[in-house]
Motif scaffolding. Structure first.
Motif, PDB file in Angstrom:
ATOM      1  N   ILE A  16       0.864  -1.244  -0.113  1.00  0.00           N
ATOM      2  CA  ILE A  16      -0.043   0.012  -0.125  1.00  0.00           C
ATOM      3  C   ILE A  16       0.725   1.188  -0.167  1.00  0.00           C
ATOM      4  CG2 ILE A  16      -1.589   1.221   1.634  1.00  0.00           C
ATOM      5  CD1 ILE A  16      -3.005  -1.385   1.936  1.00  0.00           C
ATOM      6  N   GLN A  17       2.112   1.146   0.495  1.00  0.00           N
ATOM      7  CA  GLN A  17       2.888   2.363   0.587  1.00  0.00           C
ATOM      8  C   GLN A  17       3.982   2.346  -0.519  1.00  0.00           C
ATOM      9  OE1 GLN A  17       3.464   1.025   4.938  1.00  0.00           O
ATOM     10  NE2 GLN A  17       3.670   3.092   5.484  1.00  0.00           N
ATOM     11  N   SER A  18       3.836   1.313  -1.276  1.00  0.00           N
ATOM     12  CA  SER A  18       4.605   1.270  -2.451  1.00  0.00           C
ATOM     13  C   SER A  18       4.376   2.239  -3.670  1.00  0.00           C
ATOM     14  CB  SER A  18       4.653  -0.157  -3.056  1.00  0.00           C
ATOM     15  OG  SER A  18       3.339  -0.316  -3.973  1.00  0.00           O
ATOM     16  N   LYS A 129      -0.146 -12.267   8.269  1.00  0.00           N
ATOM     17  CA  LYS A 129      -0.664 -12.389   9.792  1.00  0.00           C
ATOM     18  C   LYS A 129      -0.765 -11.057  10.476  1.00  0.00           C
ATOM     19  CE  LYS A 129      -0.244 -16.867  10.167  1.00  0.00           C
ATOM     20  NZ  LYS A 129      -0.475 -17.133   8.810  1.00  0.00           N
ATOM     21  N   SER A 130       0.095  -9.990  10.104  1.00  0.00           N
ATOM     22  CA  SER A 130       0.222  -8.733  10.586  1.00  0.00           C
ATOM     23  C   SER A 130       0.518  -7.684   9.578  1.00  0.00           C
ATOM     24  CB  SER A 130       0.999  -8.487  11.553  1.00  0.00           C
ATOM     25  OG  SER A 130       2.398  -8.772  11.167  1.00  0.00           O
ATOM     26  N   GLU A 131       0.305  -6.460   9.712  1.00  0.00           N
ATOM     27  CA  GLU A 131       0.682  -5.298   9.110  1.00  0.00           C
ATOM     28  C   GLU A 131      -0.136  -5.277   7.465  1.00  0.00           C
ATOM     29  OE1 GLU A 131       4.563  -3.849   8.836  1.00  0.00           O
ATOM     30  OE2 GLU A 131       5.204  -4.940  10.585  1.00  0.00           O
ATOM     31  N   PHE A 132      -1.155  -5.883   7.810  1.00  0.00           N
ATOM     32  CA  PHE A 132      -1.951  -5.779   6.387  1.00  0.00           C
ATOM     33  C   PHE A 132      -3.397  -4.816   6.611  1.00  0.00           C
ATOM     34  CE2 PHE A 132      -3.685  -9.362   8.792  1.00  0.00           C
ATOM     35  CZ  PHE A 132      -4.943  -9.088   8.668  1.00  0.00           C
ATOM     36  N   THR A 133      -3.787  -4.521   5.303  1.00  0.00           N
ATOM     37  CA  THR A 133      -5.041  -3.721   5.420  1.00  0.00           C
ATOM     38  C   THR A 133      -6.276  -4.571   4.436  1.00  0.00           C
ATOM     39  OG1 THR A 133      -3.683  -1.671   5.478  1.00  0.00           O
ATOM     40  CG2 THR A 133      -5.930  -1.457   4.359  1.00  0.00           C
ATOM     41  N   TRP A 154      -4.047   4.250   1.321  1.00  0.00           N
ATOM     42  CA  TRP A 154      -3.354   4.812   2.327  1.00  0.00           C
ATOM     43  C   TRP A 154      -4.260   5.038   3.503  1.00  0.00           C
ATOM     44  CZ3 TRP A 154      -2.245   9.223   4.994  1.00  0.00           C
ATOM     45  CH2 TRP A 154      -1.310   9.270   5.966  1.00  0.00           C
ATOM     46  N   LEU A 155      -5.415   5.850   3.285  1.00  0.00           N
ATOM     47  CA  LEU A 155      -6.312   6.176   4.251  1.00  0.00           C
ATOM     48  C   LEU A 155      -6.708   4.975   4.977  1.00  0.00           C
ATOM     49  CD1 LEU A 155      -7.874   9.236   2.637  1.00  0.00           C
ATOM     50  CD2 LEU A 155      -6.581   9.448   4.416  1.00  0.00           C
ATOM     51  N   GLU A 188       6.876  12.303   1.027  1.00  0.00           N
ATOM     52  CA  GLU A 188       6.371  10.962   1.308  1.00  0.00           C
ATOM     53  C   GLU A 188       5.007  10.776   0.116  1.00  0.00           C
ATOM     54  OE1 GLU A 188       6.138   7.106   2.118  1.00  0.00           O
ATOM     55  OE2 GLU A 188       7.820   8.313   1.975  1.00  0.00           O
ATOM     56  N   LEU A 189       4.164  11.975   0.412  1.00  0.00           N
ATOM     57  CA  LEU A 189       2.941  11.958  -0.537  1.00  0.00           C
ATOM     58  C   LEU A 189       3.320  11.885  -1.800  1.00  0.00           C
ATOM     59  CD1 LEU A 189      -0.308  11.631  -0.232  1.00  0.00           C
ATOM     60  CD2 LEU A 189      -0.141  14.304   0.043  1.00  0.00           C
TER      61      LEU A 189
END
Length: 367
Positions: A16-18, A129-133, A154-155, A188-189
């Motif tokens: 998502i942050q890529s 398992k973690s850090e997903f949206t 991102w939101l 970053e944006l």
């Protein structure tokens, strides 16, 4: 579109942050394909099947001439679209460029489109398992600019964490709030929207990238978003977003599968089991049984026993402090003699009420 309503996109936060090096259609197509992955039953050969009908309804394509444009869009996606993913490894920052969908098969004689994901993108889409949206694919359907889609993802990533920690705990209150009011530097944006070399003037950037995206997101998704510009010296350094969730009348639908909800439920079940174990070892359980206040069926019921351990036995402890174990025994034989008046259905409630009414009298006598 009911089928689409149910489907979710689940992605690792690093994805998502890529930087999505692709046009709107390719990005939307990728997201639609991801929503076809059933995370319980992983796709064989990383392949999913889309129906053209669904594709066209998702993209709201009607006329047949558009079909050929569509095929071109898919081909462009295959050849040119890639994600640039940044990860912090022990030795420093590492970048991966991944073409997410190297193979698409499309024919004119049936409704099926075969989409094969790259093996390199799969770790960002499965076994998370973690850090997903996660979000509903239908949320993206009406978003018409690439920036809206990127910003929506991102939101969502931030708001998902807000919901998760609000339910589960484990973060300070101000930290939880910061997920609902996330801040991102303009630098970053620009990176994640792939506009590092475009719209150089902040005024231009705001108008083209920010304002339009927020308007679309507010009009077509379940978010209401506003933002403020934070200055450092004379220039705008970062943006703080404020995310509210629109409440629909039937907004319970997705709550049930919500990750935070699932984990919350698991935690509750674990606690219940522990309480049950404690209750089965408690001397009070034996006393209740001797006084015919508990029966074999009650012992089999985790909820009943856990309820007693949590809500009733601490009160018996108080009574024991004041009157000793015999005081508890006397109380229970009295309750037992009166017991025809209670409905057998909720023994916990009945015993709790009895001890709650009795304790104050004992305390007064004690004074």
């Amino acid at each position: 579109l009911n089928e689409l309503e149910k489907r979710k996109v689940v992605e690792h936060n690093a994805l998502i942050q890529s930087v999505a090096k692709m046009q709107k259609t390719a990005l939307k197509m990728f997201e639609l394909a991801v929503s076809c992955i059933d995370t319980e039953n992983l796709p064989e050969n990383n392949t999913v099947y889309l129906s053209k009908k669904e594709l066209f309804s998702f993209f709201e394509v009607s006329s047949s001439s558009k079909h050929s444009q569509f095929k071109e869009a898919i081909e462009i996606m295959q050849k040119q679209a890639y994600f640039k993913i940044k990860s912090n490894k022990k030795l420093g920052i590492e970048y991966e460029s991944i073409v997410p969908i190297p193979y698409v098969k499309w024919n004119d004689y049936n409704d099926e489109v075969t989409i094969q994901f790259s093996e390199h993108i799969m770790p960002y889409l499965i076994n998370l398992k973690s850090e997903f949206t996660q979000y509903k694919i239908s949320e993206l359907q009406k978003l018409n600019s690439k920036y809206s889609i990127i910003l929506y993802r991102w939101l969502s990533m931030n708001y998902n964490q807000y919901e998760h920690y609000s339910n589960k705990g484990g973060r300070r209150a101000e930290q939880v709030e910061s997920y609902r009011n996330p801040s991102i530097s303009v630098k970053e944006l620009r990176t994640i929207t792939d506009t590092v070399n475009e719209y150089k003037e902040i005024y231009d950037f705001e108008k083209r990238v920010l304002k339009n995206a927020i308007e679309e997101i507010n009009a077509h998704t379940s978010f209401n978003v506003s933002y403020e510009k934070i200055k450092k010296g004379r220039s705008i350094d970062s943006i703080v977003f404020h995310i509210e969730k629109k409440r629909k009348a039937d907004d319970n639908s997705y709550k049930l599968e919500d990750q935070a909800y699932i984990e919350d439920k698991k935690a509750k079940e674990e606690t219940e089991k522990d309480l049950y174990t404690e209750a089965m070892q408690s001397p009070y359980t034996k006393l209740l049984s001797e006084n015919m206040l508990l029966f074999p069926n009650d012992f089999m019921d985790i909820k009943t026993m856990a309820g007693l351990q949590k809500n009733v036995y601490p009160l018996y402890d108080e009574l024991k402090e004041l009157k000793g174990l015999n005081g508890v025994k006397d109380h229970l034989s009295y309750v037992s003699s009166k017991q025809e008046t209670y409905s057998k259905r909720n023994i916990t409630k009945y015993l709790k009420k009895a001890i709650e009414q009795y304790l104050p009298t004992v305390k007064r006598q004690d004074l």
